[in-house]
Design an enzyme around this catalytic site. Structure first.
Site, PDB file in Angstrom:
ATOM      1  N   GLU A   7     -13.703   6.077  -3.733  1.00 33.99           N
ATOM      2  CA  GLU A   7     -13.341   4.663  -3.654  1.00 33.99           C
ATOM      3  C   GLU A   7     -14.118   3.927  -4.739  1.00 33.99           C
ATOM      4  O   GLU A   7     -15.348   3.861  -4.692  1.00 33.99           O
ATOM      5  CB  GLU A   7     -13.685   4.088  -2.273  1.00 33.99           C
ATOM      6  CG  GLU A   7     -13.055   4.831  -1.093  1.00 33.99           C
ATOM      7  CD  GLU A   7     -11.653   4.329  -0.748  1.00 33.99           C
ATOM      8  OE1 GLU A   7     -11.150   3.392  -1.404  1.00 33.99           O
ATOM      9  OE2 GLU A   7     -11.064   4.893   0.202  1.00 33.99           O
ATOM     10  N   ARG A  12       0.813  -1.225   0.000  1.00 32.61           N
ATOM     11  CA  ARG A  12       0.000   0.000   0.000  1.00 32.61           C
ATOM     12  C   ARG A  12       0.846   1.275   0.000  1.00 32.61           C
ATOM     13  O   ARG A  12       0.543   2.250  -0.678  1.00 32.61           O
ATOM     14  CB  ARG A  12      -0.881  -0.024   1.255  1.00 32.61           C
ATOM     15  CG  ARG A  12      -1.529   1.290   1.654  1.00 32.61           C
ATOM     16  CD  ARG A  12      -2.324   1.068   2.937  1.00 32.61           C
ATOM     17  NE  ARG A  12      -2.775   2.284   3.586  1.00 32.61           N
ATOM     18  CZ  ARG A  12      -4.013   2.780   3.466  1.00 32.61           C
ATOM     19  NH1 ARG A  12      -4.888   2.200   2.672  1.00 32.61           N
ATOM     20  NH2 ARG A  12      -4.375   3.864   4.134  1.00 32.61           N
TER      21      ARG A  12
HETATM   22  O1  0X9 Z   1      -7.576   5.122   4.282  1.00 33.69           O
HETATM   23  C1  0X9 Z   1      -7.489   5.759   3.220  1.00 33.69           C
HETATM   24  O2  0X9 Z   1      -6.515   6.419   2.922  1.00 33.69           O
HETATM   25  C2  0X9 Z   1      -8.640   5.725   2.227  1.00 33.69           C
HETATM   26  N1  0X9 Z   1      -9.190   4.402   2.103  1.00 33.69           N
HETATM   27  S1  0X9 Z   1      -8.295   3.202   1.406  1.00 33.69           S
HETATM   28  O3  0X9 Z   1      -8.998   1.951   1.645  1.00 33.69           O
HETATM   29  N2  0X9 Z   1      -8.266   3.420  -0.165  1.00 33.69           N
HETATM   30  O4  0X9 Z   1      -6.992   3.238   1.922  1.00 33.69           O
HETATM   31  C3  0X9 Z   1      -9.760   6.603   2.708  1.00 33.69           C
HETATM   32  C4  0X9 Z   1      -9.408   7.988   3.038  1.00 33.69           C
HETATM   33  C5  0X9 Z   1     -10.642   8.782   2.954  1.00 33.69           C
HETATM   34  N3  0X9 Z   1     -10.902   9.644   4.017  1.00 33.69           N
HETATM   35  C6  0X9 Z   1     -11.602   9.264   5.125  1.00 33.69           C
HETATM   36  N4  0X9 Z   1     -11.938   8.044   5.341  1.00 33.69           N
HETATM   37  N5  0X9 Z   1     -11.941  10.194   5.964  1.00 33.69           N
HETATM   38 ZN    ZN Z   2      -6.541   3.991  -1.010  1.00 32.46          ZN
END
Ligand code: 0X9
Ligand code: ZN
Length: 325
Positions: free
Chosen positions: A287, A126
């Site tokens: 997403e 990631r």
């Molecule tokens: O955690 C993250 O960076 C994002 N999801 S992921 O599964 N693609 O890693 C979401 C970030 C979005 N912002 C909030 N959840 N507040």
């Molecule tokens: Zn992400």
């Protein structure tokens, strides 16, 4: 010919950027953001229609691939970009108005070291690939490394965590490069109105704020939700895919130092504090598919339906912006 319906390693994405910039050289200007930690060039491009009247019109920022394993993100960005360019060439009225009145800044793949790593040792990597002092774990979460409200809730100080925020804001050259580029363009008068960071998965359109768990709605909440609803409706109209929308922690979880808060936060001029934002009213994390059946291993047969439905989303954004100009 480029096959939009398969996933591509990073060198082929780079090749796609230079090929598309050449094919549409009358409307596309490529730019080099910077080099990644491991030295790969991070490429982007601006699309501005030939009918554009203004030097610095309203602008949109699209960024794909900040998380390495989210392969559908760069694939989608390339897919809908091609469709937009195609429609512009065939004289489609909305596409023409979109490109003639709005500047589109697009970076299909941002976390290029991480992405390359997912094509080799670890498909589900990631983070970035920079080493950490005093730890054998590698990389920072680039979506916890932005300067606005860096290091708060939903982040980790531990290098082995997938949400490691890094030793300081903008420690990652990839995130620093975007910040520098956008603050620079904005200082020169470009008026960014939309900022989208394309992720997967969960079919959500997430508005600011991200940095707090309580009181997460911004003062532009109603407008942001109206915009998100138009986008979700457009997506739903293509293949029936359901996207939900809402603000930060209400619809997902808190995540300080994320891209969309930078996109929304008030602009601070160059040379002043570095924790300011870009001042975009419409700043979102989106997403993409799916909701967990395949997760990050979304099969290639879904790439085309995804970029088709997201192209409809991009047109809805264009339509929405044009009506606010
Ligand atoms: O955690 C993250 O960076 C994002 N999801 S992921 O599964 N693609 O890693 C979401 C970030 C979005 N912002 C909030 N959840 N507040
Ligand atoms: Zn992400």
């Amino acid at each position: 010919d480029f096959d939009y319906n398969v996933y591509h390693p990073y060198d082929e994405i780079q090749q796609w950027v230079s090929d598309i910039a050449e094919e549409y050289s009358d409307i596309i200007s490529p730019f080099l953001l910077d080099h990644s930690y491991e030295g790969r060039a991070i490429n982007g491009f601006r699309i501005r229609g030939t009918g554009s009247q203004s030097e610095n019109p309203t602008a949109v920022w699209f960024e794909g691939g900040i998380h390495a394993r989210e392969w559908i993100s760069p694939a989608t960005v390339m897919g809908f970009t091609q469709k937009l360019l195609d429609d512009y060439r065939s004289g489609d009225v909305l596409a023409t108005n979109m490109l003639d009145n709005i500047d589109w800044y697009i970076v299909p793949s941002l976390n290029v070291d991480g992405y390359s790593y997912t094509w080799g040792p670890d498909r589900l990597w990631r983070k970035t690939r920079s080493p950490n002092q005093g730890s054998s774990c590698t990389g920072k979460d680039p979506n916890r490394n932005w300067a606005f409200e860096w290091g708060g809730v939903g982040t980790s100080p531990w290098p082995c965590s997938d949400k490691f925020h890094g030793p300081n804001p903008l420690s990652e050259p990839e995130v620093a490069a975007v910040t520098r580029f956008l603050r620079g363009r904005k200082s020169e008068g470009q008026d960014f109105i939309v900022f989208i960071d394309w992720h997967s998965y969960s079919q959500k359109i997430i508005a600011p704020w991200s940095y707090k768990s309580v009181g997460t709605r911004t003062e532009d909440y109603d407008d942001q939700m109206a915009f998100a609803q138009a986008v979700a409706d457009a997506i739903n109209g293509v293949h029936g895919t359901v996207f939900t929308y809402g603000a930060g922690a209400e619809i997902m979880y808190a995540a300080a130092g994320s891209s969309k808060d930078f996109g929304y936060a008030d602009f601070v001029a160059m040379g002043e504090d570095t924790d300011g934002g870009l001042g975009c009213k419409y700043s979102y994390t989106i997403e993409l598919r799916d909701t967990g059946e395949y997760g990050q291993l979304l099969p290639e047969w879904q790439i085309q339906p995804v970029y088709e439905e997201i192209y409809a989303a991009v047109r809805a954004m264009g339509d929405h912006i044009l009506r606010e100009l």
